[in-house]
Scaffold this active site. Sequence first.
Site, mmCIF file in Angstrom:
data_model
loop_
_atom_site.group_PDB
_atom_site.id
_atom_site.type_symbol
_atom_site.label_atom_id
_atom_site.label_comp_id
_atom_site.label_asym_id
_atom_site.label_seq_id
_atom_site.Cartn_x
_atom_site.Cartn_y
_atom_site.Cartn_z
ATOM 1 N N GLU A 1 -4.191 4.279 5.065
ATOM 2 C CA GLU A 1 -5.576 4.182 4.932
ATOM 3 C C GLU A 1 -6.368 4.083 5.979
ATOM 4 O O GLU A 1 -7.431 4.719 5.972
ATOM 5 C CB GLU A 1 -5.901 2.949 3.837
ATOM 6 C CG GLU A 1 -5.492 3.055 2.340
ATOM 7 C CD GLU A 1 -6.079 2.378 1.407
ATOM 8 O OE1 GLU A 1 -7.100 1.559 1.820
ATOM 9 O OE2 GLU A 1 -5.620 1.831 0.468
ATOM 10 N N ARG B 1 -10.069 7.328 -2.066
ATOM 11 C CA ARG B 1 -10.024 6.774 -0.795
ATOM 12 C C ARG B 1 -10.395 7.928 0.528
ATOM 13 O O ARG B 1 -9.801 7.933 1.410
ATOM 14 C CB ARG B 1 -8.604 6.209 -0.316
ATOM 15 C CG ARG B 1 -8.287 5.158 -1.140
ATOM 16 C CD ARG B 1 -8.953 3.802 -1.088
ATOM 17 N NE ARG B 1 -8.490 2.749 -2.036
ATOM 18 C CZ ARG B 1 -8.907 2.664 -2.996
ATOM 19 N NH1 ARG B 1 -9.732 3.292 -3.753
ATOM 20 N NH2 ARG B 1 -8.560 1.665 -3.824
ATOM 21 N N SER C 1 -4.726 -3.168 2.916
ATOM 22 C CA SER C 1 -3.877 -2.382 2.343
ATOM 23 C C SER C 1 -3.805 -1.296 3.371
ATOM 24 O O SER C 1 -4.868 -0.499 3.429
ATOM 25 C CB SER C 1 -4.191 -1.903 1.113
ATOM 26 O OG SER C 1 -4.176 -2.764 0.056
#
Length: 352
Positions: A347, A178, A251
């Site tokens: 995130e 990520r 998310s």
Amino acid sequence: MAGMARPDTDSARSVTDPYTLHNDVSLAVHNTLRVRARARQLAELKDASRLPELLDKLDAPPLVLGQGSNVLFTGDVAGAILVMGTRGVQVEETGDGACVTVAAGESWDGFVRWSLAQGFAGLENLTLIPGTVGAAPIQNIGAYGVEIAEFVERVEVWDVRERRAMILDKAACAFSYRDSLFKREPDRYIVIAVRFLLPRVQPLRLEYAGVRQELARMNVAEPTPRSVAEAVRALRRRKLPDPAVIGNAGSFFKNPLVPAAQAAELKRAYPDMMQWPAPDEQVKLSAGWLIEACGFKGMREGDAGISERHALVLVNYGHASGEQLWALAKSVIHGVQSRFDVTLEPEPRIIS
């Protein structure tokens, strides 16, 4: 498929309307959390060749948005917003697949569906992820055991600092979980296009929890990339709230990586804790499991909440401000840290 025509079919639109520029614009429709922030300037670019010209018209280097599915605005934006509205796909066939160059403004899920319709494989596990193609390498998006970095050959960018176009190969993009060069230097590069290497034949990734079970429910005995994509779409729709129905950014927290020794200690204390092997003698923990174990799933403070369907998802039930959503997210981070000595990271990019 709409938006997936070759670039020459979009040329007339690009020439007549290469970009638009507006002042004092609401960002409510430009972020999937539906935060009602405002921007002093907002530009939409439709012709990538006119990017330098457009940048000269902005008051400051812009914050680049795709569909706003990976940002949280905690207040108004004093500077400029650049929305990438470029379109187009170029395909160069190879012996066993193709090199596919996709404009930054194309829908990510639209591109995945197009790739499957063309007989390409590899992206099926990444279906139904909101956002644009240009945003995908920034986050190195991933789902169900697959990351975009596996299929990126290079990324075409505009270097804001050096004021020139560049082509960065996969190694230069410095992809990790990520993360990427673009995320570590968030205001330097503007993604113009992404070039993918897509195979015609690729081993299917079925090991992630739920995929095989969903295929069995579908009575699929011999999975194909299309059937895997269908299974993943069903799983995502069942687990995750639809941003078109309720404001969310998917998310909100990364699955944390911890040293193997710490993971083993946690597993002894909590035998049902979900864990997966990770590189460099680390172990990936389930952020959703940690959050749910702390009792945050379904929690609501005013219009800011944690989804009842998935503990990873921060939701806006109507009129929550960015500050209220971020305050709730920080409460979750503090709760998990206090109980498990594990630090969660968001995130989305937090824009203050």
